[in-house]
Design a protein around this motif. Structure first.
Motif, PDB file in Angstrom:
ATOM      1  N   THR A  88       0.822  -1.366   0.078  1.00 20.07           N
ATOM      2  CA  THR A  88      -0.103   0.476  -0.236  1.00 20.07           C
ATOM      3  C   THR A  88       0.660   1.290   0.041  1.00 20.07           C
ATOM      4  OG1 THR A  88      -1.421  -1.342   1.342  1.00 20.07           O
ATOM      5  CG2 THR A  88      -2.062   1.243   1.365  1.00 20.07           C
ATOM      6  N   LEU A  89       1.730   1.084   0.789  1.00 19.69           N
ATOM      7  CA  LEU A  89       2.551   3.059   1.006  1.00 19.69           C
ATOM      8  C   LEU A  89       3.552   2.309  -0.372  1.00 19.69           C
ATOM      9  CD1 LEU A  89       3.830   2.081   4.548  1.00 19.69           C
ATOM     10  CD2 LEU A  89       2.406   3.657   3.606  1.00 19.69           C
ATOM     11  N   THR A  90       4.048   1.050  -0.555  1.00 19.42           N
ATOM     12  CA  THR A  90       4.585   1.941  -1.902  1.00 19.42           C
ATOM     13  C   THR A  90       4.613   2.502  -3.219  1.00 19.42           C
ATOM     14  OG1 THR A  90       6.354  -0.146  -1.083  1.00 19.42           O
ATOM     15  CG2 THR A  90       6.052   0.403  -3.424  1.00 19.42           C
ATOM     16  N   LEU A  91       3.353   1.654  -3.092  1.00 19.99           N
ATOM     17  CA  LEU A  91       1.820   1.868  -4.918  1.00 19.99           C
ATOM     18  C   LEU A  91       1.344   3.561  -4.318  1.00 19.99           C
ATOM     19  CD1 LEU A  91       0.878   1.038  -6.927  1.00 19.99           C
ATOM     20  CD2 LEU A  91      -1.339   0.632  -5.592  1.00 19.99           C
ATOM     21  N   SER A  92       0.958   4.182  -3.242  1.00 18.88           N
ATOM     22  CA  SER A  92       1.164   5.446  -3.150  1.00 18.88           C
ATOM     23  C   SER A  92       1.824   6.164  -3.024  1.00 18.88           C
ATOM     24  CB  SER A  92      -0.212   5.352  -1.681  1.00 18.88           C
ATOM     25  OG  SER A  92      -0.717   4.269  -1.420  1.00 18.88           O
ATOM     26  N   PHE A  93       3.604   6.177  -2.131  1.00 18.91           N
ATOM     27  CA  PHE A  93       4.620   6.989  -2.494  1.00 18.91           C
ATOM     28  C   PHE A  93       4.889   6.873  -4.024  1.00 18.91           C
ATOM     29  CE2 PHE A  93       8.852   7.501  -1.787  1.00 18.91           C
ATOM     30  CZ  PHE A  93       8.613   8.559  -1.514  1.00 18.91           C
ATOM     31  N   LEU A  94       4.849   5.843  -4.541  1.00 13.25           N
ATOM     32  CA  LEU A  94       5.622   5.759  -6.316  1.00 13.25           C
ATOM     33  C   LEU A  94       4.669   7.024  -6.670  1.00 13.25           C
ATOM     34  CD1 LEU A  94       6.681   2.411  -6.778  1.00 13.25           C
ATOM     35  CD2 LEU A  94       8.073   4.416  -5.913  1.00 13.25           C
ATOM     36  N   SER A  95       3.220   6.285  -6.705  1.00 15.96           N
ATOM     37  CA  SER A  95       1.708   6.758  -7.660  1.00 15.96           C
ATOM     38  C   SER A  95       2.146   8.943  -7.536  1.00 15.96           C
ATOM     39  CB  SER A  95       0.754   6.974  -7.013  1.00 15.96           C
ATOM     40  OG  SER A  95       0.311   5.262  -7.320  1.00 15.96           O
ATOM     41  N   LEU A  96       2.421   9.071  -5.873  1.00 15.99           N
ATOM     42  CA  LEU A  96       2.514  10.457  -5.183  1.00 15.99           C
ATOM     43  C   LEU A  96       4.100  10.914  -5.766  1.00 15.99           C
ATOM     44  CD1 LEU A  96       1.536  13.021  -3.809  1.00 15.99           C
ATOM     45  CD2 LEU A  96       3.017  11.995  -2.177  1.00 15.99           C
ATOM     46  N   LEU A 234      -2.546  20.942  -2.020  1.00 16.94           N
ATOM     47  CA  LEU A 234      -3.219  19.825  -2.998  1.00 16.94           C
ATOM     48  C   LEU A 234      -1.950  18.666  -2.341  1.00 16.94           C
ATOM     49  CD1 LEU A 234      -3.445  20.825  -6.713  1.00 16.94           C
ATOM     50  CD2 LEU A 234      -5.122  20.024  -4.512  1.00 16.94           C
ATOM     51  N   LEU A 235      -0.826  18.846  -2.460  1.00 17.75           N
ATOM     52  CA  LEU A 235      -0.288  18.109  -1.642  1.00 17.75           C
ATOM     53  C   LEU A 235      -0.251  17.556  -0.358  1.00 17.75           C
ATOM     54  CD1 LEU A 235       2.905  16.590  -2.084  1.00 17.75           C
ATOM     55  CD2 LEU A 235       3.715  19.026  -0.671  1.00 17.75           C
ATOM     56  N   ILE A 236      -0.320  18.232   0.971  1.00 17.16           N
ATOM     57  CA  ILE A 236      -0.647  17.674   1.590  1.00 17.16           C
ATOM     58  C   ILE A 236      -2.057  17.378   2.176  1.00 17.16           C
ATOM     59  CG2 ILE A 236      -2.466  18.945   4.592  1.00 17.16           C
ATOM     60  CD1 ILE A 236      -0.469  21.123   3.432  1.00 17.16           C
ATOM     61  N   LEU A 237      -3.172  17.681   0.944  1.00 15.06           N
ATOM     62  CA  LEU A 237      -4.081  16.103   0.840  1.00 15.06           C
ATOM     63  C   LEU A 237      -3.556  15.017   0.372  1.00 15.06           C
ATOM     64  CD1 LEU A 237      -6.654  19.042  -0.592  1.00 15.06           C
ATOM     65  CD2 LEU A 237      -7.080  18.431   1.896  1.00 15.06           C
ATOM     66  N   ALA A 238      -2.530  15.290  -0.527  1.00 16.10           N
ATOM     67  CA  ALA A 238      -2.037  13.998  -1.819  1.00 16.10           C
ATOM     68  C   ALA A 238      -1.445  13.322  -0.393  1.00 16.10           C
ATOM     69  CB  ALA A 238      -1.370  13.910  -2.743  1.00 16.10           C
ATOM     70  N   ILE A 242      -2.280   8.873   1.912  1.00 18.29           N
ATOM     71  CA  ILE A 242      -1.542   8.151   1.080  1.00 18.29           C
ATOM     72  C   ILE A 242      -1.712   6.511   1.665  1.00 18.29           C
ATOM     73  CG2 ILE A 242       0.302   7.797   2.860  1.00 18.29           C
ATOM     74  CD1 ILE A 242       2.791   8.426   1.283  1.00 18.29           C
ATOM     75  N   MET A 243      -2.373   6.363   2.329  1.00 17.23           N
ATOM     76  CA  MET A 243      -2.686   4.718   3.047  1.00 17.23           C
ATOM     77  C   MET A 243      -4.475   5.226   2.214  1.00 17.23           C
ATOM     78  SD  MET A 243      -0.879   3.518   4.751  1.00 17.23           S
ATOM     79  CE  MET A 243      -1.850   2.677   5.314  1.00 17.23           C
ATOM     80  N   GLY A 244      -4.887   5.774   1.641  1.00 15.38           N
ATOM     81  CA  GLY A 244      -6.145   6.200   1.411  1.00 15.38           C
ATOM     82  C   GLY A 244      -5.684   5.682  -0.557  1.00 15.38           C
ATOM     83  N   ASN A 289      -6.655   2.065   9.303  1.00 18.10           N
ATOM     84  CA  ASN A 289      -6.157   2.515   7.106  1.00 18.10           C
ATOM     85  C   ASN A 289      -6.387   3.829   7.870  1.00 18.10           C
ATOM     86  OD1 ASN A 289      -4.898   2.882   4.822  1.00 18.10           O
ATOM     87  ND2 ASN A 289      -7.003   3.046   4.163  1.00 18.10           N
ATOM     88  N   SER A 290      -7.826   4.076   8.421  1.00 16.24           N
ATOM     89  CA  SER A 290      -8.403   5.368   8.192  1.00 16.24           C
ATOM     90  C   SER A 290      -7.836   6.267   9.322  1.00 16.24           C
ATOM     91  CB  SER A 290      -9.933   5.265   8.255  1.00 16.24           C
ATOM     92  OG  SER A 290     -10.700   5.011   7.337  1.00 16.24           O
ATOM     93  N   VAL A 291      -7.697   6.077  10.581  1.00 15.23           N
ATOM     94  CA  VAL A 291      -7.227   6.222  12.143  1.00 15.23           C
ATOM     95  C   VAL A 291      -5.154   7.661  11.172  1.00 15.23           C
ATOM     96  CG1 VAL A 291      -6.331   6.290  13.638  1.00 15.23           C
ATOM     97  CG2 VAL A 291      -8.220   5.211  13.051  1.00 15.23           C
ATOM     98  N   ILE A 292      -5.279   6.219   9.950  1.00 15.15           N
ATOM     99  CA  ILE A 292      -3.672   6.637   9.388  1.00 15.15           C
ATOM    100  C   ILE A 292      -3.227   7.368   8.885  1.00 15.15           C
ATOM    101  CG2 ILE A 292      -1.562   5.615   8.319  1.00 15.15           C
ATOM    102  CD1 ILE A 292      -1.482   4.233  11.267  1.00 15.15           C
ATOM    103  N   ASN A 293      -4.254   7.741   8.498  1.00 14.37           N
ATOM    104  CA  ASN A 293      -5.430   8.580   7.375  1.00 14.37           C
ATOM    105  C   ASN A 293      -4.995  10.341   8.500  1.00 14.37           C
ATOM    106  OD1 ASN A 293      -4.385   7.775   4.548  1.00 14.37           O
ATOM    107  ND2 ASN A 293      -6.226   6.955   4.481  1.00 14.37           N
ATOM    108  N   ILE A 294      -5.866   9.859   8.973  1.00 18.88           N
ATOM    109  CA  ILE A 294      -6.460  11.766   9.523  1.00 18.88           C
ATOM    110  C   ILE A 294      -4.754  11.673  10.593  1.00 18.88           C
ATOM    111  CG2 ILE A 294      -7.518  12.088  12.049  1.00 18.88           C
ATOM    112  CD1 ILE A 294      -9.224  10.196  11.637  1.00 18.88           C
ATOM    113  N   ILE A 295      -3.915  10.634  11.297  1.00 18.55           N
ATOM    114  CA  ILE A 295      -2.575  11.223  11.244  1.00 18.55           C
ATOM    115  C   ILE A 295      -1.919  11.754  10.639  1.00 18.55           C
ATOM    116  CG2 ILE A 295      -0.493  10.576  12.557  1.00 18.55           C
ATOM    117  CD1 ILE A 295      -2.666   8.230  14.314  1.00 18.55           C
ATOM    118  N   LEU A 296      -2.160  11.213   9.282  1.00 20.58           N
ATOM    119  CA  LEU A 296      -1.292  11.999   8.279  1.00 20.58           C
ATOM    120  C   LEU A 296      -1.695  12.656   7.942  1.00 20.58           C
ATOM    121  CD1 LEU A 296      -0.258   8.406   6.356  1.00 20.58           C
ATOM    122  CD2 LEU A 296       1.416   9.591   7.327  1.00 20.58           C
TER     123      LEU A 296
END
Length: 313
Positions: A88-96, A234-238, A242-244, A289-296
């Motif tokens: 999940t993290l790899t795909l999200s980070f590379l996409s970003l 937009l970077l903050i939102l992305a 990152i886990m979503g 997953n949602s909690v991690i997104n909120i923290i991020l």
């Protein structure tokens, strides 16, 4: 003092209601959106409690046994926990990394174009894929990358190579996911940056030209700083999301041969919740997953506010 404070509060409430009555048409416009969010966003949160229960459909939510963090612990102790998190993290980070700069670059290039008709044509071409549904997009990938009749493999064999099963190769899952995402969503994001560039004060460019600044220097010292707040937001939102990463395309591209790479949190939640009917366990994974997104998003927003003085709140 207390009665004076109450009177002041009463006056403020009257002023508020007066403003509401005066602008009631605007509040009526907001009403459908509020109802949609209440029904489809907030009301479903009632069911999140099954993540802490051993949910049984026959007993219902309230009748099911409370088990606390049992399902979270099961997920953390599962043999594929780190594989799913890394995927999940790899795909999200590379996409970003690969997707985020592209709309900025294209918007700046379009903004520098002199031919209006050509500029509009390019905007239309790159924006059109945004209207293609995810199902159609994955279908197009299957058609173009087919080992027997696909255009890509025809070109490979024409140059003397061997046909490849791109959609069944775990090494190609991430590149195909990212590249197709860039092709589909770049046009939409480009519009946002073009709107920000349209708000740049022309006097800044005129002053830079008077000082002898080249076109590249005007882009670097005028355009980019002017749209920097938009980029940061937009970077903050992305980063906060990152886990979503999206479920639909990953699920449609997933098969038994690329499962080790394509198995991410959203597809795992679907597998455990819908296919295996482990409702409480899948809800716990989704809630994690949602909690991690909120923290991020809170963390990234705080960092951006300190470093750039631009933030969501």
């Amino acid at each position: 003092m207390e009665s004076g404070g109450q009177q002041h509060l009463i006056k403020e409430n009257r002023r508020t209601w007066t403003r509401v009555k005066r602008n009631y048409e605007l509040y009526l416009f907001l009403l459908p959106i509020i109802i949609i969010y209440l029904v489809f966003k907030y009301y479903p949160m009632y069911g999140v409690q099954i993540a802490f229960k051993d949910f049984s459909p026959s007993r219902g939510i309230w009748g099911s046994e409370w088990v606390g963090f049992k399902h979270f612990i099961e997920f953390f102790d599962s043999y594929n926990f780190w594989t799913i998190i890394v995927n999940t993290l790899t795909l999200s980070f590379l996409s970003l990394v690969f997707s985020f700069p592209v709309p900025i670059i294209i918007a700046i290039m379009l903004n520098q174009m002199l031919g209006k008709n050509y500029k509009k044509f390019i905007q239309t071409v790159i924006y059109a894929p945004h209207f293609i549904s995810t199902v159609v997009l994955v279908g197009m990938l299957n058609v173009f990358l087919s080992p027997n009749s696909g255009l890509v493999n025809h070109i490979i064999t024409w140059f003397g190579g061997e046909p490849r099963l791109f959609m069944a190769d775990e090494g190609w899952f991430r590149p195909l996911y990212i590249l197709s995402g860039i092709w589909q969503e770049t046009g939409f994001s480009t519009i946002i940056y073009l709107a920000a560039l349209a708000g740049v004060n022309p006097e800044l460019h005129e002053a830079a030209i008077m000082d002898g600044a080249s076109k590249w220097k005007r882009v670097w010292y005028v355009d980019i700083p002017s749209i920097l707040p938009t980029i940061v937001i937009l970077l903050i939102l992305a980063l906060g999301n990152i886990m979503g990463i999206g479920f639909e395309k990953a699920f449609l591209m997933q098969n038994d041969l690329n499962y080790t790479t394509s198995n991410i949190i959203p597809t795992y939640v679907y597998e455990m919740g819908i296919q295996k009917a482990q409702y409480s366990f899948s809800t716990a994974v989704g809630l994690f997953n949602s909690v991690i997104n909120i923290i991020l998003i809170f963390t990234v927003n705080r960092i951006a506010k300190r470093m750039t003085e631009t933030s969501l709140w």
